[in-house]
Design an enzyme around this catalytic site. Structure first.
Site, short mmCIF file in Angstrom:
data_model
loop_
_atom_site.label_atom_id
_atom_site.label_comp_id
_atom_site.label_asym_id
_atom_site.label_seq_id
_atom_site.Cartn_x
_atom_site.Cartn_y
_atom_site.Cartn_z
N ASP A 36 -8.51 64.91 -12.75
CA ASP A 36 -9.41 65.82 -13.45
C ASP A 36 -9.35 65.60 -14.96
O ASP A 36 -8.29 65.76 -15.57
CB ASP A 36 -9.01 67.27 -13.10
CG ASP A 36 -10.17 68.23 -13.29
OD1 ASP A 36 -11.24 67.79 -13.76
OD2 ASP A 36 -10.00 69.42 -12.96
N ASP A 37 -10.48 65.24 -15.54
CA ASP A 37 -10.59 65.08 -17.01
C ASP A 37 -9.71 63.96 -17.57
O ASP A 37 -9.33 64.00 -18.74
CB ASP A 37 -10.27 66.39 -17.74
CG ASP A 37 -11.34 67.45 -17.58
OD1 ASP A 37 -12.33 67.19 -16.88
OD2 ASP A 37 -11.18 68.54 -18.14
N CYS A 74 -17.32 68.55 -14.06
CA CYS A 74 -16.64 68.62 -12.75
C CYS A 74 -17.53 68.91 -11.55
O CYS A 74 -17.58 68.10 -10.62
CB CYS A 74 -15.56 69.70 -12.76
SG CYS A 74 -14.49 69.70 -14.17
N LYS A 128 -8.41 70.63 -6.17
CA LYS A 128 -9.53 71.39 -6.74
C LYS A 128 -10.84 71.17 -6.01
O LYS A 128 -11.26 70.04 -5.80
CB LYS A 128 -9.68 70.98 -8.21
CG LYS A 128 -10.98 71.41 -8.87
CD LYS A 128 -10.89 71.27 -10.36
CE LYS A 128 -12.26 71.08 -10.98
NZ LYS A 128 -12.16 71.01 -12.46
N HIS A 130 -14.19 73.37 -6.55
CA HIS A 130 -15.22 73.54 -7.59
C HIS A 130 -16.63 73.18 -7.12
O HIS A 130 -17.45 72.67 -7.89
CB HIS A 130 -14.86 72.75 -8.87
CG HIS A 130 -15.44 73.41 -10.09
ND1 HIS A 130 -15.43 72.84 -11.34
CD2 HIS A 130 -16.07 74.60 -10.22
CE1 HIS A 130 -16.02 73.64 -12.20
NE2 HIS A 130 -16.41 74.72 -11.54
N HIS A 215 -6.36 68.47 -16.41
CA HIS A 215 -7.30 69.46 -16.98
C HIS A 215 -6.54 70.49 -17.81
O HIS A 215 -5.41 70.84 -17.50
CB HIS A 215 -8.03 70.15 -15.80
CG HIS A 215 -9.29 70.85 -16.19
ND1 HIS A 215 -9.32 71.96 -17.00
CD2 HIS A 215 -10.58 70.62 -15.85
CE1 HIS A 215 -10.58 72.38 -17.15
NE2 HIS A 215 -11.36 71.57 -16.45
N ASP A 273 -13.01 62.37 -12.71
CA ASP A 273 -14.26 63.07 -12.34
C ASP A 273 -15.28 63.06 -13.47
O ASP A 273 -16.45 63.32 -13.25
CB ASP A 273 -13.97 64.51 -11.88
CG ASP A 273 -13.46 65.39 -13.01
OD1 ASP A 273 -12.85 64.87 -13.98
OD2 ASP A 273 -13.68 66.62 -12.93
N ASN A 274 -14.80 62.80 -14.68
CA ASN A 274 -15.67 62.63 -15.86
C ASN A 274 -14.75 62.10 -16.95
O ASN A 274 -13.56 61.88 -16.71
CB ASN A 274 -16.35 63.96 -16.28
CG ASN A 274 -15.43 65.17 -16.28
OD1 ASN A 274 -15.61 66.10 -15.52
ND2 ASN A 274 -14.41 65.15 -17.12
N LYS A 291 -16.14 64.23 -22.18
CA LYS A 291 -16.62 65.21 -21.21
C LYS A 291 -17.71 66.07 -21.86
O LYS A 291 -17.61 66.37 -23.04
CB LYS A 291 -15.42 66.08 -20.81
CG LYS A 291 -15.75 67.20 -19.86
CD LYS A 291 -14.50 67.98 -19.49
CE LYS A 291 -14.87 69.13 -18.56
NZ LYS A 291 -13.72 69.88 -18.10
#
Ligand code: NAG
Ligand code: NAG
Ligand code: NAG
Ligand code: NAG
Length: 486
Positions: A36-37, A74, A128, A130, A215, A273-274, A291
């Site tokens: 994540d991130d 996300c 996660k 989301h 994240h 994810d980004n 992001k």
């Protein structure tokens, strides 16, 4: 009677042939890891200051997917992975799903685990989600996963597992209250290890491992932070520690695959994810932006594949791949037929041989409806990329371990100043987006903007209710973010 016998022989023969084919093309186990991130410059194989030996080894022994794109945020990215549809075909193109919005990834779209279940897979998810949780039908075990351990929302405290003071941590459908104080990377790695340990290897396994790291909130046990004594900014030091904790978790999970005898038959996919979030110490240098933006730093991510099925390894796949391709690609890797609908293409034949892939264009995002002046869209065709409107909050090239004065939100004036403005880049010559060619190449601007219009003609308006739904209030659900209110 005789006829019946012939029919039996005929079908029996076909059946045997099919069976043989299945035996020959054994479905691999699939470990799909989402970080994540995690920024472009946040792994050792892009930045020697980062300590990620496990991730680096997998990347170098596998195939680095050097032009992999996701959405800038996300929920849209995860939606694209799961369904094979761009978020603008599902109303998810504007920001992310908030806990009080009665929104989820459209139920009519079939999720990847459901497709893999049809091919005989056991399907498990850790981490996660989301993708919405207002109704049980939106949640992982109702969308194709046999089991789920994790959280529904965008983020939360890594130790208390609370967001806005309410718990968001579940084992299948039940809230988990006895892990308060345990850092989520440990909990998630250990659940993944248990799943692998208990798995009967005669059935193919799909494990979707969506880590909370790295994240915001920036939290990590001190021992990992201490791995970076020369990093001056405390935030970047802690963030780097979060990356190394993630790396250790990846190492533990792959070790378990080895111990359980699954490793050789496992295809590992790794993707962010980004892009990294500059405000919270993620770093995408030398790519531009981060992001939230449609610049490369927000959308071109760290990614690789490793293991079962790959014939060319230790190399780099330089063709375009978008998150929407994963569903078809993995279904084909699993021995199934890629879906005909949706926005994705199967990259599997190209990936296994490292030959040029089928994708020649992609949409970075198309979001114009909630507030037109805040909208942005971007398209890539061949080497060219066109950005239409406001690219996002982080327009610059940020170096690691430096302090920047970020604004918490974009100003309306700034967004409006971009309305109707184009930027054009040649990403082959200029992957870091320094030279805006929109003035010098108006004919290419025209070509790409027309293509963008055509591809987004059937866009679904953003499903982004602005007023929080009071029915979502966790105080009605024993102080846990819970389904059951839409
Ligand atoms: C990936 O792409 C960049 C340009 O964007 C290039 O410099 C690099 O050599 C490529 N390959 C790898 C393995 O990073
Ligand atoms: C977790 O522990 C913290 C600190 O000990 C406490 O404030 C919080 O209420 C606990 N959360 C839950 C859901 O039990
Ligand atoms: C695994 O599954 C196969 C096929 O269903 C079965 O024959 C075998 O006994 C199982 N192994 C274990 C250890 O349960
Ligand atoms: C990895 O495994 C080691 C050895 O069991 C353990 O000490 C460590 O906490 C684990 N780390 C993570 C992130 O799971």
């Amino acid at each position: 009677m005789v006829l019946k016998f012939f029919v039996f022989i005929l079908f029996g023969g076909v059946f045997l042939l099919l069976q043989r084919k299945n035996v020959h093309a054994k479905s691999p186990h699939i470990l799909f890891i989402v970080a994540d991130d995690l920024g472009w410059n946040d792994v050792g194989f892009h930045n020697p200051n980062m300590k990620t030996p496990n991730i680096d080894r997998l990347a170098r022994e596998g195939l680095i997917l050097n032009q992999t794109y996701l959405q800038p945020l996300c929920s849209p990215s995860r939606h694209a992975i799961m369904t094979g549809y761009y978020p603008y075909h599902a109303g998810l193109q504007h920001l992310v799903i908030l806990p009080w919005q009665p929104v989820c990834s459209p139920l009519k779209m079939k999720f990847l685990p459901r497709r893999l279940k049809e091919l005989g897979y056991a399907t498990h998810m850790v981490g996660k989600w989301h993708l919405g949780f207002c109704s049980w039908n939106c949640t992982p075990t109702y969308r194709g996963f046999d089991s789920f351990f994790g959280y529904y929302n965008a983020q939360e405290d890594h130790y208390t597992h609370e967001w806005y003071n309410y718990l968001d941590y579940r084992d299948n459908e039940k809230p988990v209250r006895n892990l308060n104080g345990t850092y989520s990377a440990f909990t998630f790695a250990s659940r993944a290890q248990d799943i692998i340990k208990n798995h009967n290897s005669s059935q193919p396994l799909f494990l979707y491992m969506a880590f909370q790291n790295v994240h915001d909130p920036i939290q990590v046990p001190k021992k990992y932070e201490d791995m970076y004594p020369s990093v001056k900014s405390q935030g970047r030091r802690q963030f780097s520690g979060m990356v190394s904790a993630l790396d250790e978790a990846v190492g533990n999970i792959t070790n378990q695959l080895r111990e359980s005898g699954l490793y050789e038959d496992t295809l590992i996919v790794f993707t962010a994810d980004n892009g990294g979030w500059p405000q919270y110490f993620g770093n995408n240098y030398p790519l531009r932006g981060g992001k939230f933006t449609v610049y490369e730093g927000g959308t071109r991510v760290v990614s690789f594949v490793h293991g079962a099925g790959l014939k060319k390894t230790g190399e780099s796949f330089e063709s375009l791949l978008h998150a929407v391709d994963w569903s078809s690609t993995l279904v084909e890797a699993a021995g199934g037929k890629p879906a005909l609908n949706g926005d994705g293409v199967s990259q599997w034949p190209a990936i296994i041989n490292n030959t040029p892939g089928p994708r020649t264009e992609l949409i970075y995002n198309f979001d114009s409806d909630v507030a037109p002046e805040e909208g942005h869209a971007a398209i890539r065709m061949g080497d060219y990329k066109l950005i239409d409107g406001y690219p996002g909050l982080y327009p610059d090239w940020y170096k690691p371990d430096q302090v920047y004065d970020f604004k918490p939100e974009p100003s309306v004036e700034e967004m409006q100043a971009h309305a109707g403005r184009y930027q054009l880049f040649n990403l082959k010559d200029d992957p870091t987006e320094h030279n805006d060619l929109s003035k010098s190449k108006p004919e290419i601007v025209k070509q790409l903007s027309e293509r963008l219009q055509l591809l987004t003609k059937n866009a679904v308006p953003p499903n982004y209710p602005l007023i929080p739904d009071p029915k979502s209030n966790p105080s009605k659900f024993d102080n846990v973010w819970s389904p059951g209110w839409c």
